[in-house]
Design a protein around this motif. Structure first.
Motif, PDB file in Angstrom:
ATOM      1  N   GLU A  60      -4.488  -1.056  -3.241  1.00 45.32           N
ATOM      2  CA  GLU A  60      -5.199   0.019  -2.547  1.00 45.32           C
ATOM      3  C   GLU A  60      -4.592   0.291  -1.180  1.00 45.32           C
ATOM      4  OE1 GLU A  60      -9.159  -1.467  -2.610  1.00 45.32           O
ATOM      5  OE2 GLU A  60      -9.623  -0.650  -4.600  1.00 45.32           O
ATOM      6  N   GLU A  61      -4.179  -0.773  -0.490  1.00 44.35           N
ATOM      7  CA  GLU A  61      -3.543  -0.595   0.817  1.00 44.35           C
ATOM      8  C   GLU A  61      -2.230   0.159   0.680  1.00 44.35           C
ATOM      9  OE1 GLU A  61      -1.868  -3.306   4.561  1.00 44.35           O
ATOM     10  OE2 GLU A  61      -2.902  -4.248   2.874  1.00 44.35           O
ATOM     11  N   ALA A  62      -1.452  -0.183  -0.355  1.00 39.65           N
ATOM     12  CA  ALA A  62      -0.169   0.494  -0.575  1.00 39.65           C
ATOM     13  C   ALA A  62      -0.380   1.966  -0.915  1.00 39.65           C
ATOM     14  CB  ALA A  62       0.595  -0.203  -1.696  1.00 39.65           C
ATOM     15  N   ILE A  63      -1.392   2.253  -1.727  1.00 36.67           N
ATOM     16  CA  ILE A  63      -1.659   3.629  -2.141  1.00 36.67           C
ATOM     17  C   ILE A  63      -2.163   4.474  -0.982  1.00 36.67           C
ATOM     18  CG2 ILE A  63      -3.174   5.052  -3.589  1.00 36.67           C
ATOM     19  CD1 ILE A  63      -3.073   2.762  -5.660  1.00 36.67           C
ATOM     20  N   ARG A  64      -2.993   3.880  -0.122  1.00 35.00           N
ATOM     21  CA  ARG A  64      -3.592   4.637   0.989  1.00 35.00           C
ATOM     22  C   ARG A  64      -2.618   4.890   2.128  1.00 35.00           C
ATOM     23  NH1 ARG A  64      -8.202   1.145   0.253  1.00 35.00           N
ATOM     24  NH2 ARG A  64      -7.391  -0.108   1.983  1.00 35.00           N
ATOM     25  N   ALA A  65      -1.498   4.189   2.156  1.00 36.61           N
ATOM     26  CA  ALA A  65      -0.541   4.351   3.251  1.00 36.61           C
ATOM     27  C   ALA A  65      -0.100   5.808   3.347  1.00 36.61           C
ATOM     28  CB  ALA A  65       0.663   3.447   3.028  1.00 36.61           C
ATOM     29  N   GLU A  66       0.126   6.260   4.576  1.00 33.63           N
ATOM     30  CA  GLU A  66       0.544   7.652   4.775  1.00 33.63           C
ATOM     31  C   GLU A  66       1.814   7.957   4.000  1.00 33.63           C
ATOM     32  OE1 GLU A  66       1.644  10.713   8.447  1.00 33.63           O
ATOM     33  OE2 GLU A  66       0.801   8.734   8.845  1.00 33.63           O
ATOM     34  N   LEU A  67       2.736   6.986   3.992  1.00 32.49           N
ATOM     35  CA  LEU A  67       3.956   7.116   3.200  1.00 32.49           C
ATOM     36  C   LEU A  67       4.069   5.862   2.337  1.00 32.49           C
ATOM     37  CD1 LEU A  67       6.437   8.875   2.617  1.00 32.49           C
ATOM     38  CD2 LEU A  67       7.683   7.539   4.336  1.00 32.49           C
ATOM     39  N   CYS A  68       3.783   5.999   1.066  1.00 31.34           N
ATOM     40  CA  CYS A  68       3.769   4.845   0.161  1.00 31.34           C
ATOM     41  C   CYS A  68       5.179   4.282  -0.020  1.00 31.34           C
ATOM     42  CB  CYS A  68       3.194   5.264  -1.189  1.00 31.34           C
ATOM     43  SG  CYS A  68       3.138   3.922  -2.412  1.00 31.34           S
ATOM     44  N   ASP A  69       5.307   2.985   0.166  1.00 27.75           N
ATOM     45  CA  ASP A  69       6.578   2.296  -0.073  1.00 27.75           C
ATOM     46  C   ASP A  69       6.689   2.045  -1.575  1.00 27.75           C
ATOM     47  OD1 ASP A  69       8.714   0.559  -0.334  1.00 27.75           O
ATOM     48  OD2 ASP A  69       8.261  -0.551   1.497  1.00 27.75           O
ATOM     49  N   LEU A  70       7.403   2.919  -2.281  1.00 26.34           N
ATOM     50  CA  LEU A  70       7.466   2.834  -3.734  1.00 26.34           C
ATOM     51  C   LEU A  70       8.184   1.578  -4.214  1.00 26.34           C
ATOM     52  CD1 LEU A  70       8.211   6.560  -4.656  1.00 26.34           C
ATOM     53  CD2 LEU A  70       6.013   5.364  -4.638  1.00 26.34           C
ATOM     54  N   GLU A  71       9.157   1.120  -3.436  1.00 30.69           N
ATOM     55  CA  GLU A  71       9.861  -0.102  -3.824  1.00 30.69           C
ATOM     56  C   GLU A  71       8.921  -1.301  -3.751  1.00 30.69           C
ATOM     57  OE1 GLU A  71      13.792  -2.730  -2.506  1.00 30.69           O
ATOM     58  OE2 GLU A  71      13.546  -0.670  -1.802  1.00 30.69           O
ATOM     59  N   ALA A  72       8.134  -1.373  -2.679  1.00 28.88           N
ATOM     60  CA  ALA A  72       7.169  -2.466  -2.546  1.00 28.88           C
ATOM     61  C   ALA A  72       6.085  -2.351  -3.612  1.00 28.88           C
ATOM     62  CB  ALA A  72       6.549  -2.447  -1.152  1.00 28.88           C
ATOM     63  N   LEU A  73       5.645  -1.128  -3.899  1.00 27.75           N
ATOM     64  CA  LEU A  73       4.624  -0.917  -4.919  1.00 27.75           C
ATOM     65  C   LEU A  73       5.141  -1.358  -6.287  1.00 27.75           C
ATOM     66  CD1 LEU A  73       1.804   0.254  -5.549  1.00 27.75           C
ATOM     67  CD2 LEU A  73       2.919   2.456  -5.963  1.00 27.75           C
ATOM     68  N   SER A  74       6.401  -1.077  -6.556  1.00 26.41           N
ATOM     69  CA  SER A  74       7.001  -1.489  -7.819  1.00 26.41           C
ATOM     70  C   SER A  74       7.048  -3.008  -7.938  1.00 26.41           C
ATOM     71  CB  SER A  74       8.421  -0.914  -7.936  1.00 26.41           C
ATOM     72  OG  SER A  74       9.036  -1.316  -9.135  1.00 26.41           O
ATOM     73  N   ARG A  75       7.321  -3.679  -6.832  1.00 27.36           N
ATOM     74  CA  ARG A  75       7.394  -5.146  -6.866  1.00 27.36           C
ATOM     75  C   ARG A  75       6.039  -5.758  -7.181  1.00 27.36           C
ATOM     76  NH1 ARG A  75      10.801  -4.612  -2.292  1.00 27.36           N
ATOM     77  NH2 ARG A  75       9.019  -5.095  -0.933  1.00 27.36           N
ATOM     78  N   ILE A  76       4.981  -5.288  -6.524  1.00 29.73           N
ATOM     79  CA  ILE A  76       3.678  -5.893  -6.764  1.00 29.73           C
ATOM     80  C   ILE A  76       3.109  -5.476  -8.119  1.00 29.73           C
ATOM     81  CG2 ILE A  76       3.144  -6.102  -4.307  1.00 29.73           C
ATOM     82  CD1 ILE A  76       1.299  -3.715  -4.551  1.00 29.73           C
ATOM     83  N   ALA A  77       3.635  -4.369  -8.669  1.00 34.73           N
ATOM     84  CA  ALA A  77       3.175  -3.914  -9.988  1.00 34.73           C
ATOM     85  C   ALA A  77       3.820  -4.712 -11.114  1.00 34.73           C
ATOM     86  CB  ALA A  77       3.483  -2.432 -10.168  1.00 34.73           C
TER      87      ALA A  77
END
Length: 248
Positions: A60-77
């Protein structure tokens, strides 16, 4: 009882119950051992719940960020995505939603509008307006859609089958080099399952209309245009070697 209520009842039946405290204060060795095992199980469940909560909060923190870090989101996914945010994470990682949070609402309106326009141009037309190839494609899709995930009640719903036909047909018309290939309905079923959970969260449970019919409407209106956009490159790439249905 609607489909989603039946699923909830099933979850409750198979869920672990809370450990019970013995009524008699003089507990035997066997009862003491059982109580200790129950306490340990309860502690393990608490740890698991805490871990799931922290994971969900990270997403949720990654999604709510003004600019989502897609690389970081991919890692935690990589280790799995909580059901509550799975649809949104999929749309971000597949490029359907922009990383910039302020642009997402406008992007959704534009892409869903494009899909509605594609339906008007290609699907909501008279049979005489379709080419022989498009008519053959539509007939094959109409045969395949009811065969999707046999035995799963969600896919037996007429509304769900109709929206799958729409999505598959529009995709095939927009990608004539590959066209429709049998098995795409099974690929689409994964999107249906993921976005069904997301659409259900928005349904007003106080309405008297049938749950499954409203779910189909919510998916049709707001979700499955994702399939048409997300898979443009992935499915169109092998067009040269996978021609789909032969042209007329």
């Amino acid at each position: 009882m609607g489909l989603w209520e039946r699923l909830r009842v099933t979850r409750r039946r198979w869920g672990a119950g809370s450990p019970k405290t013995p009524k008699d204060k003089s507990v035997s060795w066997g009862e003491s051992s059982s109580s200790s095992s129950s306490s340990q199980q309860y502690g393990n469940e608490e740890v698991a719940r805490s871990r799931r909560r922290r994971t969900r909060e990270a997403f949720e923190e990654a999604i709510r960020a003004e600019l989502c870090d897609l690389e970081a989101l991919s890692r935690i996914a990589w280790n799995g995505i909580p059901a509550e945010v799975r649809a949104t994470v999929w749309m971000l990682l597949l490029g359907y939603l922009p990383a910039n949070a302020s642009r997402r609402e406008a992007a959704l309106r534009r892409k869903r509008g494009e899909f509605e326009e594609a339906l008007r141009m290609h699907f909501d037309v008279a049979a005489s307006a379709r080419s022989h190839r498009d008519q053959t494609t539509l007939r094959q899709i109409l045969v395949d859609a009811p065969r999707t995930c046999p035995g799963v009640p969600l896919f037996a719903q007429e509304g769900i089958q109709t929206l799958m036909v729409k999505v598959l047909y529009v995709w095939s018309v927009r990608h004539p080099a590959s066209g429709y290939v049998q098995g795409m309905n099974d690929l689409l079923s994964i999107f249906v399952l993921v976005f069904a959970a997301d659409a259900e969260a928005e349904l007003d449970r106080r309405e008297s209309d049938d749950d499954d019919r409203r779910l189909a409407k919510a998916l049709d209106r707001n979700r499955l245009s994702t399939f048409d956009s997300d898979l443009d490159d992935d499915l169109a790439a092998p067009a040269a070697t996978s021609p789909g249905l032969p042209p007329s």
